[in-house]
Motif scaffolding. Sequence first.
Motif, PDB file in Angstrom:
ATOM      1  N   THR A 258       2.727   7.024   8.257  1.00  0.00           N
ATOM      2  CA  THR A 258       3.727   6.133   7.661  1.00  0.00           C
ATOM      3  C   THR A 258       5.101   6.785   7.606  1.00  0.00           C
ATOM      4  OG1 THR A 258       1.925   5.318   6.268  1.00  0.00           O
ATOM      5  CG2 THR A 258       4.154   4.606   5.702  1.00  0.00           C
TER       6      THR A 258
ATOM      7  N   THR B  41       1.765  -2.048   5.161  1.00  0.00           N
ATOM      8  CA  THR B  41       0.651  -1.125   5.350  1.00  0.00           C
ATOM      9  C   THR B  41      -0.528  -1.518   4.472  1.00  0.00           C
ATOM     10  OG1 THR B  41       0.049   1.224   5.373  1.00  0.00           O
ATOM     11  CG2 THR B  41       1.447   0.473   3.564  1.00  0.00           C
ATOM     12  N   SER B  42      -1.700  -0.951   4.805  1.00  0.00           N
ATOM     13  CA  SER B  42      -2.894  -1.253   3.999  1.00  0.00           C
ATOM     14  C   SER B  42      -3.671   0.016   3.659  1.00  0.00           C
ATOM     15  CB  SER B  42      -3.804  -2.230   4.756  1.00  0.00           C
ATOM     16  OG  SER B  42      -4.281  -1.632   5.945  1.00  0.00           O
TER      17      SER B  42
ATOM     18  N   ALA C 152       2.349  -3.359   0.417  1.00  0.00           N
ATOM     19  CA  ALA C 152       1.049  -2.722   0.562  1.00  0.00           C
ATOM     20  C   ALA C 152      -0.038  -3.674   0.102  1.00  0.00           C
ATOM     21  CB  ALA C 152       0.997  -1.431  -0.251  1.00  0.00           C
TER      22      ALA C 152
ATOM     23  N   SER D 131      -3.991  -3.528  -0.254  1.00  0.00           N
ATOM     24  CA  SER D 131      -5.173  -2.677  -0.158  1.00  0.00           C
ATOM     25  C   SER D 131      -5.876  -2.675  -1.503  1.00  0.00           C
ATOM     26  CB  SER D 131      -4.758  -1.253   0.219  1.00  0.00           C
ATOM     27  OG  SER D 131      -5.846  -0.359   0.119  1.00  0.00           O
TER      28      SER D 131
ATOM     29  N   VAL E 127      -2.062   3.506  -1.908  1.00  0.00           N
ATOM     30  CA  VAL E 127      -1.476   3.586  -0.569  1.00  0.00           C
ATOM     31  C   VAL E 127      -0.337   4.612  -0.475  1.00  0.00           C
ATOM     32  CG1 VAL E 127      -2.074   1.222   0.076  1.00  0.00           C
ATOM     33  CG2 VAL E 127       0.080   1.686  -1.107  1.00  0.00           C
TER      34      VAL E 127
ATOM     35  N   GLN F 215       2.446  -4.674  -4.310  1.00  0.00           N
ATOM     36  CA  GLN F 215       1.098  -4.149  -4.171  1.00  0.00           C
ATOM     37  C   GLN F 215       0.116  -5.275  -4.404  1.00  0.00           C
ATOM     38  OE1 GLN F 215       0.235  -0.253  -5.932  1.00  0.00           O
ATOM     39  NE2 GLN F 215       2.382  -0.066  -6.486  1.00  0.00           N
TER      40      GLN F 215
END
Length: 780
Positions: free
Chosen positions: A288, A314-315, A373, A375, A379, A397
Amino acid sequence: MDFIELEAIEGLRWSWNSWPSSKSDSSALIVPLSVMCTPLMQSTELPILPYDPLLCSQCGAALNPYARLEYTSRIWLCPFCYKKNPFPRSYSGIGETNLPAELFPTYNTVEYAYSNPKHNWPNPNGISSRSSSLSLSSFSSSSSLSGAVDSSRRGVGPAFVFVVDTCVAEEELGALKNELLLAVEQLPENALVGLVSFNSMVSVHDLGFSECSRVVLFHGQREISSEQTQQFLGLNRTKQQHLGKTPVIQKQGFLLPVSECEFNITTAIEEIHSSMQVVRGHRPLRCTGTAILAALGLLEGCLVNTGSRIMVFTSGPATLGPGIVVDSDLRNTIRTHRDLINGQAPYYSKSSSFYKRISQRLSDASIVLDFFACSLDQVGAAELKDPVESSGGFMMQGESFESSQFRKCLRHIFNRDDEGNLKMYFDATIEIVTTKDLKICGALGPCVSLHKNNNLVSNKEIGEGGTYMWKLGTLTSKTCFAFFFQVSDEQKAQPGSAFSIQFITQYRHGNMGIRKRVTTVARRWVGSNSPEIAAGFDQEAAASVMARLAIHRAEECQARDVIRWLDDKLVKFVSKFGDYVQEDPSSFRLSSNFSLYPQFMYYLRRSQFIDVFNSTPDETSFFRLMLNREGVVGSLIMIQPTLLQYSFDGPPIPVLLDVRSISPDVILLFDSYFHVVIHCGSKIAQWRKLGYDKDPNHENLRKLLEAPEVDAEQLVVDRVPVPKIIKCDQHSSQARFLLAKLNPSVTHNSTYTAGSDIIFTDDLSLQVFIDHLQALAVQG
């Protein structure tokens, strides 16, 4: 004094609306002299002026209603430095019945939308007198005129670089790609767009190459400099440009206007595929930090000092290269708060330092970093907090890219105004000018100090201090900053005299034109024992200010030290402003102006901002980032959530945030800003499960169940990120979101009746806290 009405006029909330005239007296107030400022607060009465502000030649303050005018000699006296300034020729017709809008007493705030660098108030002969409605409407309606002028000159629009993590499940990646394609459709044709994808390698997509998909690859483990990035991409560094100048764009294919690459960017996004090839017992390899460096180097090479955003999706955590959060081996767990306290997070310090270096580069180039993010695990948001917060970017998030929360958040960012411009304001600065009897200590909020010093800047620094001007990557109509002041030692203020503060916010509008909003306000100095001090105390603004100071302290100190600091300040505060007989706690009283403040501090010390138990470092970073930019009303909801009760007895009513408010035959609507909970009492839940709400004979039950759902949707409609709506029943597992925030007035250790709700905790209840506070306050 109605502080909310005053905020609607000024865009400001003052912790104290009357300030003591000596430094020692102001220090004794405990709560600092501070102003919660929302620079771009929306107002229907805001005049938009299509010309430049007239500035004082000595202190730089803009002409305002507090200036003294000499019409015959065409001179105005600056209320800040008392310098006499001549009016330019364009003001030759100025008089008592012919004033420009910035001198109207009713306009504390005006906004200048100008495209000519040396263009002042238009020929007053063409403007009606001050009392004329035509004159006022001409100022107000000039926004559309200036917008048209700016649009014709704007040329290149803002830049967006999408940074996409491909270590994502195919279904998740498909949902993300659909939203990115919708975002590209929303962009104006002159907006610049770029695409970077990453796993263990970073791919910068060449959108100007039509024959096939072409990318430049960067190794994920290397920390690449801006010069290296530009060299590999074949970019020549442009000369630094100043705000308002036309940016110089190098001919390249990695960052292009949407009108030139819409097909290529769409194809490139569609061709991104999941690279979720994970070795058993290991996390996916993500770089990242390197991906952000590549996007940053690209923007630095193509655009200088114009609005641009790096949007990271991103995850999972970075497991490779600079900014690493955790290594790929699943036997090594991701860091917790205890790991950070005990020094057992091997990558945290180094990665945080890496991202702090990125923060400075983002500020220098007027680039915003957004972090999305999705997830079920952490993260690395804690490491990334500094560049996201200082640039003013969004952080979200969530659990899934398929969730409505993510979709609503991304679509909200790309909303347009009535003129078709994106509702984004870039590359801003805030400058403060004060009278000489005040000193500027600093600011807390999504801003960076520009370290511009003058005789108005205090040696005492709070937050981003040592300056009278701050840099903001971006801001919205709701972004709020806390500014701190102190009384000057050098200039002795006289009680009864006035002091003034001017906030000058310059920013790039969605149409890429430069705007300057000027807010000028005045208050009076008062004597040390004046009753006006207590009468002018805004306990809501004070709680918001103390919350920001507390989370600022929490970045360096442990939670127990912050709580001890808050308690110490609170005891001193109520001891000073309470009415009591010494050594007699039962005699203690606080006036209505102060009565809620201890309650706010009680809920603040229990909040997730200070007490990090049961929160991950990522969650804590997100909560603190949001509190540090929210206005007074939103901050108070975060600190002390609201609770509404719905019953058959009448319309919804606010009730105490207390476990005793839970009842089997009522519905509660709980709003903590981040979560909105609809909590049905056990009887209501049982009737719903039996289907009584579908029976026409029980229309009242159906309406009772619908009412909180409608109100909940209204609560979340304007919030970004969108809060999660939780529907639960009494005694269910999801009810924990409500119980965790309630005052534990009934616990397993106290007397309670069978069937009533209790909270299993050793925390002090509000009543016990207040009793202890009173006992300490009266000790003398």
